[in-house]
Design a protein around this motif. Sequence first.
Motif, PDB file in Angstrom:
ATOM      1  N   GLU A 284     -55.640 -11.603 -29.341  1.00 16.13           N
ATOM      2  CA  GLU A 284     -55.049 -12.656 -28.507  1.00 16.13           C
ATOM      3  C   GLU A 284     -53.793 -12.144 -27.816  1.00 16.13           C
ATOM      4  OE1 GLU A 284     -54.786 -16.612 -30.372  1.00 16.13           O
ATOM      5  OE2 GLU A 284     -55.848 -15.741 -32.065  1.00 16.13           O
ATOM      6  N   LEU A 285     -53.007 -11.348 -28.531  1.00 18.72           N
ATOM      7  CA  LEU A 285     -51.805 -10.772 -27.931  1.00 18.72           C
ATOM      8  C   LEU A 285     -52.167  -9.729 -26.880  1.00 18.72           C
ATOM      9  CD1 LEU A 285     -49.760 -10.454 -31.228  1.00 18.72           C
ATOM     10  CD2 LEU A 285     -49.193 -11.959 -29.302  1.00 18.72           C
ATOM     11  N   ALA A 286     -53.201  -8.948 -27.152  1.00 19.46           N
ATOM     12  CA  ALA A 286     -53.637  -7.951 -26.173  1.00 19.46           C
ATOM     13  C   ALA A 286     -54.095  -8.614 -24.879  1.00 19.46           C
ATOM     14  CB  ALA A 286     -54.763  -7.096 -26.761  1.00 19.46           C
ATOM     15  N   ALA A 287     -54.715  -9.778 -25.000  1.00 11.27           N
ATOM     16  CA  ALA A 287     -55.213 -10.478 -23.817  1.00 11.27           C
ATOM     17  C   ALA A 287     -54.087 -10.897 -22.886  1.00 11.27           C
ATOM     18  CB  ALA A 287     -56.031 -11.706 -24.232  1.00 11.27           C
ATOM     19  N   MET A 292     -46.703  -5.588 -29.630  1.00 13.61           N
ATOM     20  CA  MET A 292     -46.645  -6.200 -30.958  1.00 13.61           C
ATOM     21  C   MET A 292     -46.317  -5.201 -32.044  1.00 13.61           C
ATOM     22  SD  MET A 292     -50.782  -6.608 -31.474  1.00 13.61           S
ATOM     23  CE  MET A 292     -51.134  -6.599 -29.702  1.00 13.61           C
ATOM     24  N   VAL A 293     -45.835  -5.743 -33.154  1.00 13.16           N
ATOM     25  CA  VAL A 293     -45.726  -5.037 -34.426  1.00 13.16           C
ATOM     26  C   VAL A 293     -46.567  -5.830 -35.418  1.00 13.16           C
ATOM     27  CG1 VAL A 293     -44.193  -4.394 -36.325  1.00 13.16           C
ATOM     28  CG2 VAL A 293     -43.436  -4.098 -33.949  1.00 13.16           C
ATOM     29  N   ILE A 294     -47.424  -5.144 -36.155  1.00 13.60           N
ATOM     30  CA  ILE A 294     -48.285  -5.793 -37.146  1.00 13.60           C
ATOM     31  C   ILE A 294     -47.753  -5.476 -38.542  1.00 13.60           C
ATOM     32  CG2 ILE A 294     -50.600  -5.854 -38.152  1.00 13.60           C
ATOM     33  CD1 ILE A 294     -50.422  -7.158 -35.384  1.00 13.60           C
ATOM     34  N   SER A 322     -59.513   0.471 -29.360  1.00 12.56           N
ATOM     35  CA  SER A 322     -59.035   1.449 -28.376  1.00 12.56           C
ATOM     36  C   SER A 322     -59.080   2.882 -28.900  1.00 12.56           C
ATOM     37  CB  SER A 322     -57.599   1.109 -27.953  1.00 12.56           C
ATOM     38  OG  SER A 322     -56.698   1.255 -29.043  1.00 12.56           O
ATOM     39  N   GLU A 323     -59.390   3.030 -30.201  1.00  6.06           N
ATOM     40  CA  GLU A 323     -59.420   4.349 -30.853  1.00  6.06           C
ATOM     41  C   GLU A 323     -58.074   5.064 -30.711  1.00  6.06           C
ATOM     42  OE1 GLU A 323     -63.698   6.183 -30.598  1.00  6.06           O
ATOM     43  OE2 GLU A 323     -63.229   5.317 -28.631  1.00  6.06           O
ATOM     44  N   THR A 324     -57.010   4.311 -30.977  1.00  5.77           N
ATOM     45  CA  THR A 324     -55.653   4.846 -30.949  1.00  5.77           C
ATOM     46  C   THR A 324     -54.904   4.335 -32.185  1.00  5.77           C
ATOM     47  OG1 THR A 324     -54.583   2.989 -29.813  1.00  5.77           O
ATOM     48  CG2 THR A 324     -55.683   4.640 -28.421  1.00  5.77           C
ATOM     49  N   LEU A 325     -53.669   4.758 -32.306  1.00  7.97           N
ATOM     50  CA  LEU A 325     -52.743   4.185 -33.287  1.00  7.97           C
ATOM     51  C   LEU A 325     -51.516   3.669 -32.552  1.00  7.97           C
ATOM     52  CD1 LEU A 325     -53.015   6.869 -36.129  1.00  7.97           C
ATOM     53  CD2 LEU A 325     -54.093   4.618 -36.052  1.00  7.97           C
ATOM     54  N   ALA A 326     -51.752   3.072 -31.377  1.00  8.79           N
ATOM     55  CA  ALA A 326     -50.656   2.671 -30.492  1.00  8.79           C
ATOM     56  C   ALA A 326     -49.841   1.514 -31.054  1.00  8.79           C
ATOM     57  CB  ALA A 326     -51.214   2.302 -29.116  1.00  8.79           C
ATOM     58  N   VAL A 327     -50.474   0.612 -31.788  1.00  7.63           N
ATOM     59  CA  VAL A 327     -49.763  -0.545 -32.342  1.00  7.63           C
ATOM     60  C   VAL A 327     -49.210  -0.170 -33.710  1.00  7.63           C
ATOM     61  CG1 VAL A 327     -49.954  -2.925 -33.149  1.00  7.63           C
ATOM     62  CG2 VAL A 327     -51.205  -2.188 -31.106  1.00  7.63           C
ATOM     63  N   ALA A 355     -45.268   1.602 -23.515  1.00  5.96           N
ATOM     64  CA  ALA A 355     -46.321   2.011 -22.580  1.00  5.96           C
ATOM     65  C   ALA A 355     -47.658   2.336 -23.255  1.00  5.96           C
ATOM     66  CB  ALA A 355     -45.833   3.195 -21.743  1.00  5.96           C
ATOM     67  N   PRO A 356     -47.692   3.134 -24.339  1.00  2.00           N
ATOM     68  CA  PRO A 356     -49.000   3.413 -24.960  1.00  2.00           C
ATOM     69  C   PRO A 356     -49.691   2.159 -25.488  1.00  2.00           C
ATOM     70  CG  PRO A 356     -47.328   4.951 -25.742  1.00  2.00           C
ATOM     71  CD  PRO A 356     -46.609   3.875 -24.993  1.00  2.00           C
ATOM     72  N   GLN A 357     -48.894   1.208 -25.981  1.00  2.00           N
ATOM     73  CA  GLN A 357     -49.488  -0.060 -26.442  1.00  2.00           C
ATOM     74  C   GLN A 357     -50.146  -0.805 -25.310  1.00  2.00           C
ATOM     75  OE1 GLN A 357     -48.282  -3.229 -28.958  1.00  2.00           O
ATOM     76  NE2 GLN A 357     -46.653  -1.985 -29.874  1.00  2.00           N
ATOM     77  N   LEU A 358     -49.428  -0.920 -24.205  1.00  5.10           N
ATOM     78  CA  LEU A 358     -49.974  -1.661 -23.073  1.00  5.10           C
ATOM     79  C   LEU A 358     -51.274  -1.034 -22.588  1.00  5.10           C
ATOM     80  CD1 LEU A 358     -46.615  -2.328 -21.196  1.00  5.10           C
ATOM     81  CD2 LEU A 358     -48.049  -4.035 -22.346  1.00  5.10           C
ATOM     82  N   GLU A 359     -51.333   0.287 -22.561  1.00  2.74           N
ATOM     83  CA  GLU A 359     -52.566   0.964 -22.154  1.00  2.74           C
ATOM     84  C   GLU A 359     -53.677   0.717 -23.169  1.00  2.74           C
ATOM     85  OE1 GLU A 359     -55.381   2.857 -20.141  1.00  2.74           O
ATOM     86  OE2 GLU A 359     -53.381   2.326 -19.383  1.00  2.74           O
ATOM     87  N   ALA A 360     -53.357   0.768 -24.452  1.00  2.59           N
ATOM     88  CA  ALA A 360     -54.353   0.518 -25.491  1.00  2.59           C
ATOM     89  C   ALA A 360     -54.876  -0.913 -25.419  1.00  2.59           C
ATOM     90  CB  ALA A 360     -53.752   0.790 -26.873  1.00  2.59           C
ATOM     91  N   MET A 361     -54.005  -1.869 -25.099  1.00  3.70           N
ATOM     92  CA  MET A 361     -54.427  -3.263 -25.006  1.00  3.70           C
ATOM     93  C   MET A 361     -55.363  -3.476 -23.823  1.00  3.70           C
ATOM     94  SD  MET A 361     -51.123  -5.513 -26.239  1.00  3.70           S
ATOM     95  CE  MET A 361     -49.894  -4.743 -25.211  1.00  3.70           C
ATOM     96  N   ARG A 362     -55.047  -2.849 -22.705  1.00  2.00           N
ATOM     97  CA  ARG A 362     -55.923  -2.981 -21.534  1.00  2.00           C
ATOM     98  C   ARG A 362     -57.289  -2.346 -21.814  1.00  2.00           C
ATOM     99  NH1 ARG A 362     -50.843  -1.364 -18.691  1.00  2.00           N
ATOM    100  NH2 ARG A 362     -49.845  -3.322 -18.055  1.00  2.00           N
TER     101      ARG A 362
END
Length: 398
Positions: A284-287, A292-294, A322-327, A355-362
Amino acid sequence: MTRIFLIAGEASGDALGAALMAGLRQIDPKVAFFGVGGPQMAAEGLESLFPMDELSVMGIAEVLPRYSALMRRINQCAAEVVRLSPDALITIDSPDFCLRVARRVKAQSHVRTVHYVAPTVWAWRPGRAGRMAGVIDQVLALFPFEPPYMEAAGLRCDFVGHPVVAAPRATPEDALAFRARHGIDPEAPLCLVLPGSRRGEVARLAPVFGQALQTVLAQHPELRIVLPAAPGVAELVAGLSAGWPGTPLVIDPRADPAGAARDKRAAFAAADLALAASGTVSLELAATDTPMVIAYDMNWLSRQIIGRMLRLPTVTLVNIVSETLAVPEFLGADCQPGPIAAALCLLLEDPAYRAPQLEAMRLTMERLGQGGEKPGLRAARAVLDGIDSDRREPRGTP
């Protein structure tokens, strides 16, 4: 005429079922629906066999006193499916109830069985896929990486997209109106705090979250805090956050559910960052492109057991898809105020950290089906294709 029997046992399943029903009717206007569902499925034309609320039970302590009643409902549903002999039985999540119904149906008929929402075998308990194979003919998956796990167990599995991509979203104007309505300066940074929807997790996480935010507010006193609360924990959230600095705003849905839902959507659109428990909320946050921090913790025994069962290096769905560890995530023993506060401050202060989070969310939203057909319509196409395959190659009776 296509005849479909559906079973949903909780609000999220009711929403999935309603979207699927709308998709089925769009393709086949003469489709007929039977089964068990809630208000959203009723709005699509389902007359529920009994109130869906009877199935919304979680936890051993809650289930045991109602075990006999639940077993009667399981047998009632199975008998009704066998009597009606629909083209498909579609069970939606709630596996403890739904798969028992499907097992009884399979033992007495050749009705096609479809389960909507694949079990999380990619994260833990991989044997569940094999156990489903003798009961379920087809699985509808929310995530694009799930079909191979199901297919390896001999199940047909169709990725149909996640409902988050079709969920209504607030506009920038809605976000500004939310800030104005609650006296939040348009330029003030806004942090969403989402400590979970169950009493146990809220009670465990809220004190940790509060301490972390105290550190953040000491460095960023202009920060505003908003807590969208689930109905069952709204009073608890309000009580536990009352002593936090920054005069937190709790969105309480009990008095005005529609207004609270509107405010929650607007708050997500207005937020600059979020601190959240693990779960679907990360999607929901990615949308809404909200960094975010989890953070999450559980009791010591559960921590030991689940830690040994997990098969992935991350539990955050945005990272997995996203196959990352951005969050950044702080789990178990690492769920501590200091590191959480440091990560939140970095999100506030450092665009390179965001920036890496925003890319991972998209990327996550794209992989979940954003921009394509709505998940309910994709699910309907998959169901009807499965029914057509049965009609071309009929199965024998058990």
